[in-house]
Motif scaffolding. Sequence first.
Motif, mmCIF file in Angstrom:
data_model
loop_
_atom_site.group_PDB
_atom_site.id
_atom_site.type_symbol
_atom_site.label_atom_id
_atom_site.label_comp_id
_atom_site.label_asym_id
_atom_site.label_seq_id
_atom_site.Cartn_x
_atom_site.Cartn_y
_atom_site.Cartn_z
ATOM 1 N N LYS A 324 0.822 -1.208 0.000
ATOM 2 C CA LYS A 324 0.000 0.000 0.000
ATOM 3 C C LYS A 324 0.855 1.257 0.000
ATOM 4 O O LYS A 324 1.841 1.347 0.744
ATOM 5 C CB LYS A 324 -0.912 0.004 1.233
ATOM 6 C CG LYS A 324 -1.978 -1.087 1.197
ATOM 7 C CD LYS A 324 -3.000 -0.835 0.083
ATOM 8 C CE LYS A 324 -3.807 -2.074 -0.232
ATOM 9 N NZ LYS A 324 -4.613 -1.934 -1.454
ATOM 10 N N LYS A 335 -6.186 4.896 2.033
ATOM 11 C CA LYS A 335 -7.538 4.619 1.565
ATOM 12 C C LYS A 335 -8.482 4.785 2.753
ATOM 13 O O LYS A 335 -8.156 4.407 3.872
ATOM 14 C CB LYS A 335 -7.570 3.175 1.059
ATOM 15 C CG LYS A 335 -8.858 2.707 0.431
ATOM 16 C CD LYS A 335 -8.608 1.347 -0.216
ATOM 17 C CE LYS A 335 -9.849 0.827 -0.918
ATOM 18 N NZ LYS A 335 -10.993 0.573 -0.036
ATOM 19 N N ARG A 336 -9.666 5.362 2.493
ATOM 20 C CA ARG A 336 -10.526 5.636 3.634
ATOM 21 C C ARG A 336 -11.877 4.939 3.585
ATOM 22 O O ARG A 336 -12.633 4.997 4.530
ATOM 23 C CB ARG A 336 -10.757 7.147 3.755
ATOM 24 C CG ARG A 336 -9.598 7.877 4.420
ATOM 25 C CD ARG A 336 -10.054 9.238 4.916
ATOM 26 N NE ARG A 336 -10.735 9.992 3.885
ATOM 27 C CZ ARG A 336 -10.141 10.869 3.066
ATOM 28 N NH1 ARG A 336 -8.863 11.097 3.170
ATOM 29 N NH2 ARG A 336 -10.842 11.525 2.167
ATOM 30 N N SER A 337 -12.212 4.295 2.469
ATOM 31 C CA SER A 337 -13.566 3.757 2.355
ATOM 32 C C SER A 337 -13.729 2.447 3.103
ATOM 33 O O SER A 337 -12.811 1.654 3.215
ATOM 34 C CB SER A 337 -13.920 3.552 0.888
ATOM 35 O OG SER A 337 -13.227 2.438 0.383
ATOM 36 N N GLU A 341 -9.633 -0.179 5.672
ATOM 37 C CA GLU A 341 -8.895 1.017 6.069
ATOM 38 C C GLU A 341 -7.401 0.718 6.294
ATOM 39 O O GLU A 341 -7.030 -0.347 6.736
ATOM 40 C CB GLU A 341 -9.501 1.586 7.354
ATOM 41 C CG GLU A 341 -9.269 3.080 7.472
ATOM 42 C CD GLU A 341 -10.336 3.718 8.358
ATOM 43 O OE1 GLU A 341 -10.028 4.736 8.974
ATOM 44 O OE2 GLU A 341 -11.458 3.183 8.421
ATOM 45 N N HIS B 203 -5.602 1.616 -6.188
ATOM 46 C CA HIS B 203 -5.850 2.710 -5.244
ATOM 47 C C HIS B 203 -4.660 3.665 -5.149
ATOM 48 O O HIS B 203 -4.823 4.858 -4.906
ATOM 49 C CB HIS B 203 -6.175 2.152 -3.858
ATOM 50 C CG HIS B 203 -7.474 1.398 -3.832
ATOM 51 N ND1 HIS B 203 -7.548 0.048 -3.589
ATOM 52 C CD2 HIS B 203 -8.743 1.810 -4.044
ATOM 53 C CE1 HIS B 203 -8.813 -0.337 -3.651
ATOM 54 N NE2 HIS B 203 -9.563 0.706 -3.931
ATOM 55 N N LEU B 207 -4.330 7.807 -4.593
ATOM 56 C CA LEU B 207 -3.602 8.358 -3.442
ATOM 57 C C LEU B 207 -2.390 9.187 -3.866
ATOM 58 O O LEU B 207 -1.976 10.101 -3.156
ATOM 59 C CB LEU B 207 -3.143 7.216 -2.521
ATOM 60 C CG LEU B 207 -4.258 6.409 -1.863
ATOM 61 C CD1 LEU B 207 -3.657 5.233 -1.076
ATOM 62 C CD2 LEU B 207 -5.102 7.284 -0.930
ATOM 63 N N GLU B 212 -9.042 13.166 -5.899
ATOM 64 C CA GLU B 212 -9.544 12.071 -6.723
ATOM 65 C C GLU B 212 -9.828 12.511 -8.164
ATOM 66 O O GLU B 212 -9.504 11.797 -9.113
ATOM 67 C CB GLU B 212 -10.828 11.546 -6.073
ATOM 68 C CG GLU B 212 -11.211 10.137 -6.472
ATOM 69 C CD GLU B 212 -12.388 9.623 -5.649
ATOM 70 O OE1 GLU B 212 -13.222 10.444 -5.188
ATOM 71 O OE2 GLU B 212 -12.490 8.396 -5.464
ATOM 72 N N ASP B 232 -13.530 3.494 -5.285
ATOM 73 C CA ASP B 232 -13.773 3.278 -3.847
ATOM 74 C C ASP B 232 -12.610 3.634 -2.940
ATOM 75 O O ASP B 232 -12.480 3.088 -1.845
ATOM 76 C CB ASP B 232 -14.227 1.841 -3.600
ATOM 77 C CG ASP B 232 -13.084 0.850 -3.819
ATOM 78 O OD1 ASP B 232 -12.108 1.217 -4.502
ATOM 79 O OD2 ASP B 232 -13.175 -0.264 -3.312
ATOM 80 N N THR B 233 -11.757 4.551 -3.379
ATOM 81 C CA THR B 233 -10.644 4.917 -2.502
ATOM 82 C C THR B 233 -11.142 5.711 -1.295
ATOM 83 O O THR B 233 -10.696 5.511 -0.173
ATOM 84 C CB THR B 233 -9.598 5.739 -3.284
ATOM 85 O OG1 THR B 233 -9.182 4.977 -4.414
ATOM 86 C CG2 THR B 233 -8.388 6.076 -2.419
ATOM 87 N N TYR B 234 -12.071 6.612 -1.545
ATOM 88 C CA TYR B 234 -12.635 7.397 -0.452
ATOM 89 C C TYR B 234 -14.112 7.039 -0.313
ATOM 90 O O TYR B 234 -14.439 5.963 0.184
ATOM 91 C CB TYR B 234 -12.413 8.888 -0.697
ATOM 92 C CG TYR B 234 -10.950 9.237 -0.940
ATOM 93 C CD1 TYR B 234 -9.981 9.024 0.048
ATOM 94 C CD2 TYR B 234 -10.527 9.771 -2.161
ATOM 95 C CE1 TYR B 234 -8.635 9.319 -0.170
ATOM 96 C CE2 TYR B 234 -9.179 10.077 -2.385
ATOM 97 C CZ TYR B 234 -8.250 9.848 -1.389
ATOM 98 O OH TYR B 234 -6.937 10.146 -1.601
#
Lengths: 432, 432
Positions: A324, A335-337, A341, B203, B207, B212, B232-234
């Motif tokens: 990551k 990543k926050r979704s 996490e 992702h 980032l 985004e 779907d990153t955030y």
Amino acid sequence: MSGPSGSSASTALLTDMYELTMVAAALADGTAERQCVFELFARRLPDGRRYGVVAGTGRVLDALRDFRFGEAELASLQGSLDERTLKWLADYRFTGDVDGYPEGELYFPGSPVLTVTGTFAETVVLETLLLSILNHDSAIASAAARMVTAAGNRPLIEMGSRRTHEEAAVASARAAYLAGFAATSNLEAGRRHGVPTAGTAAHAWVLLHDDEVSAFRAQVEALGTNTTLLVDTYDIRQGIERAIEAAGPELGAVRVDSGDLGVLARQAREQLDALGATNTKIVLSGDLDEYAIASLRAEPVDSYGVGTSLVTGSGAPTAGMVYKLVEVDGRPVAKRSSSKESRGGRKSALRRYKPTGTAVEEVVHPVTVTPERGPHDRVLPIPMVREGEPVADLPGLEEGRERLRAALVSVPWEGLKLSRGEPAVPTVFPAS
Amino acid sequence: MSGPSGSSASTALLTDMYELTMVAAALADGTAERQCVFELFARRLPDGRRYGVVAGTGRVLDALRDFRFGEAELASLQGSLDERTLKWLADYRFTGDVDGYPEGELYFPGSPVLTVTGTFAETVVLETLLLSILNHDSAIASAAARMVTAAGNRPLIEMGSRRTHEEAAVASARAAYLAGFAATSNLEAGRRHGVPTAGTAAHAWVLLHDDEVSAFRAQVEALGTNTTLLVDTYDIRQGIERAIEAAGPELGAVRVDSGDLGVLARQAREQLDALGATNTKIVLSGDLDEYAIASLRAEPVDSYGVGTSLVTGSGAPTAGMVYKLVEVDGRPVAKRSSSKESRGGRKSALRRYKPTGTAVEEVVHPVTVTPERGPHDRVLPIPMVREGEPVADLPGLEEGRERLRAALVSVPWEGLKLSRGEPAVPTVFPAS
């Protein structure tokens, strides 16, 4: 990667397509040169496992050296990527840094097993290859370590090559040896990695001959009295009788590969002793895993051959590690979704120990925050690559073997139980 | 084996030690030249599976060609084997015959998947390599076929390379394609085996960027409007909004990699449609297996990305095939002890079909007994190698893909259920 004959071939295409399309897009929009930190870690251990064993970092360094886009690789990418990207790939040399847990070290959820620093483009392309090696080798070593614990002082021989991909077999033999197995049946693991090799005969050897005793006689003649005779092709009791008839009471060992192994081991021991073969050893094989090995602890067994369960990670064939992006130009990212996490920012790790040597917790902390370090505590990552070059005197396979042996002694006793449970050493994450 | 760059390296040491010690003993006692038949088969399917898919025979033929003991191989065996044996290995060329089920054929317990004929010494040394390839590739293809059935007409992309050994990854991509997957993320599988490759961004791409929408804009700029944006990153809802903002309603696809995928697919479809992006496709990934794919059948999904479960055989990482000596100088032989009984003698197989095309049974019979053959019945093994040379015009990967598609249509309907059950087609063994 070293090929089976020691030839060095490129590892560059052992990579997912999307890493190269990201490089193409990053070269186009000017983000390719951003300084990045990628972290390789496991979000969790396989269900119920209490520790993981790091394995494969030695192979990672070889694979990194051979990560080159030569003519064959570039030709196959023509048409999928633009000229600028192909040119960049042709010149590719990793020039960044790698830090990580040395082989044989234990890891827990969140442990920063490998940290890769460099530009976005040079670090992102390594994702698949690094994960493939560490996920495979760590899964095998983690299963193997449990078998070694279950076997106590009895040696284990790895013989699972036929149950896994032919190259995974070589890496599995290496990982098993790292974890404390005594030897492997895999000849390439002997040649490539120096793992001791062992093996004598299969059922086919007995079936090839007109009768069992002539098969045994021929084997002893060719391989010596110290060989291992496989006695369960027909009737085991008769097989043992003929084995001693052929080899005399100085026979090295008998192997039993099927049936109710505990009962058979006891019967074999009695029979061998009655025949005066009191030093002849008993080798068991045949669908053994760590639980079967543990259940044989009270039986008169001298060593075990383990195949399928070892090379398939005994229910956990992959370590599930991820790679990551945690930092871009010094800024932590994550990543926050939803459920996956992650923690941003470059991290290091310290394992805390009691004065008795028992590990109590693993502190995974931002590199910007140095936790107080007790006299027995240990910083876990070591430098592995600096500016693209491997650091001198990196620990080898034998040192990894020794490291794991010592690490397992430091685990709280519940951590060595085979039953399902929580990680033996909790991971804590102090805030940055 | 073809190395990653197409270099040909020896496969000879991808072998268990005991095959060479048996050769040594057989050369010493004069049994090395006995004419032997080895049969490669599965005693049973993995727990509850209803069929197996043969995969890897194409790779077997390449590996056989490269099974040569060169200087590096022989040097590593010095000291473990006598001079006569080393000399024999140096001259080794397989001169026998191979027959077997072509790739993409179904197999059941006892199906003679591969039959190898030749002298004892030349056939016994191939055991480990043949089993490694077929056990691995068939395990992956068997799992993949279930996923393809579960997905119906929706395409599947294989993206599991990072969760398995780096070379097993290439073979897995090939096996998945054989089983009906549309593409793979693995670049080497594209180069080496011609499997279509696919992939856009991870992702890390999002980032890497300051926000985004700029990540999406840059990706669309570099890879075109038809690309797949990972949303779907955030926050997924916001991600989709930004995706269409960056690409317009002609965007190729959005990918969702985490969360409750069924719900998210429905929400994404509604949102995309509301934004006018009615042709934008939805790609789902993230820990999918055949059961998860089946459960998404009613949802508005366009394609699936499958990783871990594919490369680990979805619970059955090895096919468990064995390689057994069944005939010596024309005499049937078989192990007789306890639980692992085998059937001696060289065999062939006929699959019987109803006039409707549904398979009803697999007759595995001694080659000396030819069963009555109905108008719809099919002989399964084909000649693959004659006197050491591959037979001309052997079916390739595309033909295997077609063969499996047809074979699955012929399976009784219960055989395609994902739930645990008996083999879909019973194997019968007429006495010799």
